[in-house]
Design an enzyme around this catalytic site. Structure first.
Site, PDB file in Angstrom:
ATOM      1  N   GLY A  87     -99.835  15.280 -38.196  1.00 23.52           N
ATOM      2  CA  GLY A  87     -98.916  16.394 -38.245  1.00 23.52           C
ATOM      3  C   GLY A  87     -98.788  17.181 -36.957  1.00 23.52           C
ATOM      4  N   TYR A  97    -103.504  30.869 -50.154  1.00 26.63           N
ATOM      5  CA  TYR A  97    -102.970  30.279 -48.921  1.00 26.63           C
ATOM      6  C   TYR A  97    -102.299  31.354 -48.064  1.00 26.63           C
ATOM      7  CZ  TYR A  97    -100.156  27.413 -45.774  1.00 26.63           C
ATOM      8  OH  TYR A  97     -99.574  26.867 -44.655  1.00 26.63           O
ATOM      9  N   ALA A 154    -106.335  17.470 -35.166  1.00 28.96           N
ATOM     10  CA  ALA A 154    -105.533  16.722 -34.192  1.00 28.96           C
ATOM     11  C   ALA A 154    -105.174  15.315 -34.640  1.00 28.96           C
ATOM     12  CB  ALA A 154    -106.288  16.651 -32.859  1.00 28.96           C
ATOM     13  N   SER A 183     -98.400  30.775 -40.581  1.00 34.64           N
ATOM     14  CA  SER A 183     -97.347  30.204 -41.417  1.00 34.64           C
ATOM     15  C   SER A 183     -96.392  31.312 -41.819  1.00 34.64           C
ATOM     16  CB  SER A 183     -97.968  29.577 -42.675  1.00 34.64           C
ATOM     17  OG  SER A 183     -96.993  29.355 -43.682  1.00 34.64           O
ATOM     18  N   GLY A 211    -100.941  18.956 -35.333  1.00 34.50           N
ATOM     19  CA  GLY A 211    -102.036  18.780 -34.386  1.00 34.50           C
ATOM     20  C   GLY A 211    -101.880  17.538 -33.537  1.00 34.50           C
TER      21      GLY A 211
END
Length: 305
Positions: A24, A173, A21, A148, A26
């Site tokens: 970005g 990733y 958080a 993503s 968050g």
């Protein structure tokens, strides 16, 4: 009409926890929820980062902001965070599994697991399991998994989950982001089977400008990758726009489980929230259950449960 942050329903009396958080997606997610009245746990890798986020958001917050240290690369830190949340909240309305790392050189977590698998997937898996009793206290509570577009290119390498035999940073990733999508669906199926009123949803931000890109470039020392990001810059949208799909999944009445939300523009790279196609492997029930079982065993072993 496109769905925007102004469409977020009133969040007064609700409690949310957002990982990552402090920056970005968050930070933008926390900003919008607390402006709508939600009490928000700001779960960040260190207490200092969480307090910095608290200071950034304090001027416009309409409810309490609670800094929380949570290092997803260490399942012992995850356990401590779960205990702290349980001590401070009797119930939880939203859990937004947002934090992540992207394509670093191969590194290991505190428990000796490949870092991207550990942070992006397993840490959130363990956190969710630990907080489900609080989510079960609220009708209409939601878990939002932030995946993503890389999930479309992902493959769960069951024979080499930790990249010990062969490690490719971007492949690892994509695997972790596909794991997010698969876990969201597997969790929803489990919640339905036991009659829970909690829902599990999943979203992705498209191409959003966050600290993930420069951090990845710095970690890998790749000038070519840095150049590629500069050339691609017109394709990127702001972090605030990138956060909309996960805010939609978290708050919109029409958002549904077993769907994948992301930007609705060309290639789902940017734009306002929309349904997106689902990566093929995420639709494989057997693969989802296999990943779930492995994840449960790894988290339980590491936590000593």
């Amino acid at each position: 009409m496109p769905w925007t942050a102004s469409d977020i329903p009133d969040q007064s009396g609700r409690t949310a926890l957002i990982t990552g958080a402090n920056s970005g997606l968050g930070l933008e997610t926390a900003r919008e929820l607390t402006q709508k009245g939600a009490r928000v746990f700001l779960a960040c890798r260190s207490l200092e980062k969480a307090k910095a986020a608290q200071a950034t958001l304090a001027a416009t917050a309409q409810a309490e902001l609670i800094p929380l240290a949570l290092d997803l690369a260490d399942l012992n830190s995850v356990r401590r965070a779960i205990d702290q949340v349980r001590a401070k909240a009797q119930a939880l309305d939203l859990l937004i599994n947002n934090a992540g790392v992207m394509a670093p050189p191969r590194q290991l977590s505190a428990q000796g697991l490949e870092l991207q698998f550990a942070v992006n997937h397993l840490g959130h898996f363990a956190l969710t399991q630990g907080l489900l009793p609080l989510l079960d206290q609220r009708s209409g509570s939601r878990v939002v998994h932030v995946s993503s577009g890389a999930a479309y290119f992902g493959r769960i390498a069951f024979a080499d989950l930790q990249g010990e035999q062969r490690y490719d940073a971007w492949g690892a990733y994509a695997q972790s982001k596909l794991a997010n999508l698969m876990t969201a669906f597997a969790l929803q199926e489990q919640l339905q089977r036991r009659g829970s009123k909690t829902q599990s949803l999943v979203a992705h931000p498209g191409l959003a400008r966050t600290n993930l890109q420069p951090t990845s470039v710095a970690a890998r020392g790749s000038r070519l990758e840095g150049l590629a990001y500069r050339l691609m810059d017109p394709l990127f949208q702001s972090a605030a726009m990138g956060a909309l799909p996960q805010l939609y999944a978290a708050t919109a009445a029409e958002a549904e489980p077993m769907a994948f939300y992301g930007p609705g523009g060309a290639g789902n790279l940017k734009g306002y929230p929309s349904r997106c196609r689902i990566a093929k492997q995420a639709l494989n029930t057997e693969s989802r259950e296999r990943l779930w079982q492995i994840s449960a065993e790894l988290s339980e072993a590491a936590l000593g449960n």
